[in-house]
Design a protein around this motif. Structure first.
Motif, short mmCIF file in Angstrom:
data_model
loop_
_atom_site.label_atom_id
_atom_site.label_comp_id
_atom_site.label_asym_id
_atom_site.label_seq_id
_atom_site.Cartn_x
_atom_site.Cartn_y
_atom_site.Cartn_z
N PRO A 29 0.83 -1.21 0.00
CA PRO A 29 0.00 0.00 0.00
C PRO A 29 0.86 1.25 0.00
O PRO A 29 1.86 1.34 0.70
CB PRO A 29 -0.80 -0.12 1.30
N PHE A 30 0.45 2.22 -0.81
CA PHE A 30 1.16 3.49 -0.89
C PHE A 30 0.15 4.61 -1.07
O PHE A 30 -0.77 4.51 -1.88
CB PHE A 30 2.14 3.50 -2.07
N SER A 47 0.00 -0.36 -14.68
CA SER A 47 -0.79 -1.51 -14.22
C SER A 47 -1.45 -1.18 -12.89
O SER A 47 -1.01 -0.29 -12.16
CB SER A 47 0.10 -2.75 -14.07
N GLY A 48 -2.52 -1.90 -12.58
CA GLY A 48 -3.20 -1.70 -11.31
C GLY A 48 -4.33 -0.69 -11.39
O GLY A 48 -4.74 -0.26 -12.48
N GLU A 49 -4.83 -0.30 -10.22
CA GLU A 49 -5.90 0.69 -10.10
C GLU A 49 -5.56 1.66 -8.98
O GLU A 49 -4.94 1.28 -7.99
CB GLU A 49 -7.25 0.02 -9.81
N ALA A 63 -5.24 0.82 -15.35
CA ALA A 63 -4.10 0.68 -16.24
C ALA A 63 -4.43 1.24 -17.63
O ALA A 63 -5.49 0.96 -18.18
CB ALA A 63 -3.70 -0.80 -16.36
N GLY A 64 -3.49 2.05 -18.17
CA GLY A 64 -3.69 2.65 -19.47
C GLY A 64 -4.27 4.04 -19.42
O GLY A 64 -4.45 4.67 -20.47
N ASP A 82 -6.52 -3.81 -4.89
CA ASP A 82 -5.19 -4.41 -4.75
C ASP A 82 -4.14 -3.31 -4.79
O ASP A 82 -4.11 -2.50 -5.70
CB ASP A 82 -4.96 -5.39 -5.91
N PRO A 83 -3.25 -3.25 -3.77
CA PRO A 83 -2.26 -2.17 -3.73
C PRO A 83 -1.20 -2.24 -4.82
O PRO A 83 -0.52 -1.25 -5.09
CB PRO A 83 -1.64 -2.31 -2.34
#
Length: 287
Positions: A29-30, A47-49, A63-64, A82-83
């Protein structure tokens, strides 16, 4: 420059410098507190959310997505699901591409001032942007002859491609409709509209029908600022504009943006900007 295979980090320059490039893959987590800087920012989520609070709105990005942040716009990223995520951030100053931006089409940087900070890119569009961003990373790693000039060229290409995308890319993701976020968005809008007036926590509490304690807590939780700090930041940002664009006396500027005394204005301006208002005007005056 720092490169770490463990976190996939590529880092070059300083956030408030002429040019800054930072790519990192995080698995834990950040969250970064709300902040702003005197440079333009391009944020690309590989990537990620994530959640992204920009000025007065909260966006959900995936992502994108490509995010454009203007100079001095308050912003903050935080976790969403998801971190794990990977992102690339580029900051650049007005001076990096040369005086008057000789390589840029007239008005190109205006895209940073539009009420559309988020571009949702198609897969082909993502490929175009990533090719440029990867070339920048290669230049930073290899540091071949004239690599800094090549970074200028690549940044110019990125800006032109992005400018074209502002006319063709999908609309931004919907603003979060979470009632709590909507309430704080309304408070922020109120501060932007009435910063020159006397604003108090009690007054905001009565205007928005929420207890002072709860309002203070959720405002800090969502924006990263206390209400008084955000109010002062809003006022100082307007002072910066007036110091640069007008010949108003500093005492008149202080009064026009809501400070009850010049002493309080001077102290607040120096705390936020690390220089006095007169120094800021001198450094930003047109020769």
């Amino acid at each position: 420059m720092v490169i770490s295979s463990e976190t996939h980090t590529v880092s070059y320059g300083e956030e408030e410098g002429e040019f800054y490039y930072h790519r990192i893959h995080r698995t834990k987590p950040f969250e970064r507190n709300n902040h702003y800087h005197g440079t333009y920012e391009i944020y690309y989520l590989v990537s990620g959310e994530r959640h992204y609070f920009i000025k007065e709105k909260l966006y959900s990005i995936r992502a994108g997505d490509l995010v454009l942040i203007n100079k001095f716009d308050v912003h903050k990223t935080s976790g969403h699901g998801d971190p794990e995520h990977e992102r690339i951030v580029i900051n650049f100053s007005d001076s990096f591409l040369g005086k008057g931006h000789p390589l840029l089409a007239s008005g190109l940087l205006g895209m940073f001032n539009q009420d559309r900070p988020l571009l949702r890119l198609t897969v082909p569009e993502q490929t175009i942007i990533m090719q440029i961003l990867n070339k920048m990373a290669d230049e930073i790693r290899e540091r071949s002859a004239s690599y800094e000039h090549m970074l200028q060229v690549l940044l110019t290409e990125l800006l032109i491609k992005t400018y074209r995308l502002t006319h063709s890319a999908s609309l931004p993701a919907n603003v979060s409709m979470n009632p709590l976020h909507q309430k704080i968005t309304d408070v922020v809008k109120f501060i932007h509209a009435h910063y020159a007036d006397k604003i108090t926590l009690q007054g905001l509490s009565e205007t928005f029908y929420i207890s002072p304690f709860y309002l203070s807590r959720i405002f800090k939780e969502i924006t990263g600022f206390t209400i008084i700090n955000y109010l002062n930041l809003t006022r100082i940002r307007e002072a910066q504009r007036l110091l640069t664009d007008t010949d108003l006396k500093i005492v008149d500027i202080a009064e026009s943006i809501g400070f009850e005394s010049l002493t309080h204005f001077d102290r607040t301006f120096k705390k936020i900007m690390n220089m006095t208002a007169s120094q800021y005007r001198k450094f930003n005056s047109v020769p």
